[in-house]
Scaffold this motif. Sequence first.
Motif, short mmCIF file in Angstrom:
data_model
loop_
_atom_site.label_atom_id
_atom_site.label_comp_id
_atom_site.label_asym_id
_atom_site.label_seq_id
_atom_site.Cartn_x
_atom_site.Cartn_y
_atom_site.Cartn_z
N ILE A 42 0.84 -1.20 0.00
CA ILE A 42 0.00 0.00 0.00
C ILE A 42 0.87 1.25 0.00
CG2 ILE A 42 -1.59 1.36 1.41
CD1 ILE A 42 -2.94 -1.28 2.21
N ALA A 43 1.92 1.24 0.82
CA ALA A 43 2.82 2.39 0.87
C ALA A 43 3.48 2.63 -0.48
CB ALA A 43 3.87 2.19 1.96
N GLU A 44 3.87 1.54 -1.14
CA GLU A 44 4.53 1.67 -2.45
C GLU A 44 3.56 2.22 -3.50
OE1 GLU A 44 7.07 -1.01 -5.68
OE2 GLU A 44 6.78 -1.76 -3.62
N LEU A 45 2.32 1.74 -3.47
CA LEU A 45 1.32 2.25 -4.42
C LEU A 45 1.14 3.75 -4.23
CD1 LEU A 45 -1.46 -0.49 -4.30
CD2 LEU A 45 0.24 -0.14 -6.09
N ARG A 46 1.01 4.17 -2.98
CA ARG A 46 0.79 5.60 -2.72
C ARG A 46 2.02 6.44 -3.10
NH1 ARG A 46 -0.48 7.40 2.28
NH2 ARG A 46 -2.11 8.84 1.53
N GLU A 47 3.19 5.89 -2.91
CA GLU A 47 4.40 6.60 -3.34
C GLU A 47 4.41 6.80 -4.85
OE1 GLU A 47 7.65 4.30 -1.90
OE2 GLU A 47 7.31 4.84 0.20
N ARG A 48 3.79 5.90 -5.59
CA ARG A 48 3.72 6.01 -7.05
C ARG A 48 2.57 6.90 -7.51
NH1 ARG A 48 4.39 -0.24 -9.18
NH2 ARG A 48 6.35 -0.74 -8.13
N GLY A 49 1.81 7.44 -6.55
CA GLY A 49 0.70 8.32 -6.91
C GLY A 49 -0.63 7.64 -7.05
#
Length: 222
Positions: free
Chosen positions: A92-99
């Motif tokens: 989830i954190a990685e998805l949000r970092e990608r926008g």
Amino acid sequence: MITLATLDIAGTTVDEGGAVYRVLAEVVAEHGTPAAEADIRRWMGADKREALAALTGDPGAAEELHEKFVARLHTAYAETPPRPLPGVAEAIAELRERGVRVVLTTGFDRQVTDPLLASLGWRVGEQLDGVVCAPEVAAGRPEPDMIVEAMRRTGVDNPANVLAAGDTVLDIRAGRAAGAAMVVGVLSGAQTAEELAGEHPTHILGSLAELPSVLAGELSRG
């Protein structure tokens, strides 16, 4: 390009030990209308009031039964606290970092959802971009209303930019009904690959932890 991921909670992002369906079956049985496992499975992912009304055949008792269900579930969660499924918080954190905005959708109401997420330390505006509960929309799964509401809250207008993921047949039906570009079934919950495949998701994954790499692969092919 995917700009919104709508993700189910129990069995998809959170391991709650199967308590929700165990407690649901107990409450239904205590009402005097024991349900077969196959009948319980058909209501996995659904609004819990709707499930209780249908499984007992007693819509008039649904609110009282739901109160019992919530109290019993809180006890079960106190005894065995829910926890994020392995690798999911990081995904989830990685998805949000990608926008990619991440909104959780659930058949629970706020009485269950808010304490559950608080126990995990997950908050809107920090780890998440939103949470939509079934009672907050006109209809729960398999209708697409929760996904549509997640789109509204995040300003995403085009379902071609939406990914919907869950561990149940109803999650997949809701994603398809919403017209989501990616409809992902995950095997971290209670339903099997065969059950999920029958609803024609675009992907079936062992875990939501695989999602960032799958999205990266889709982007490279696009």
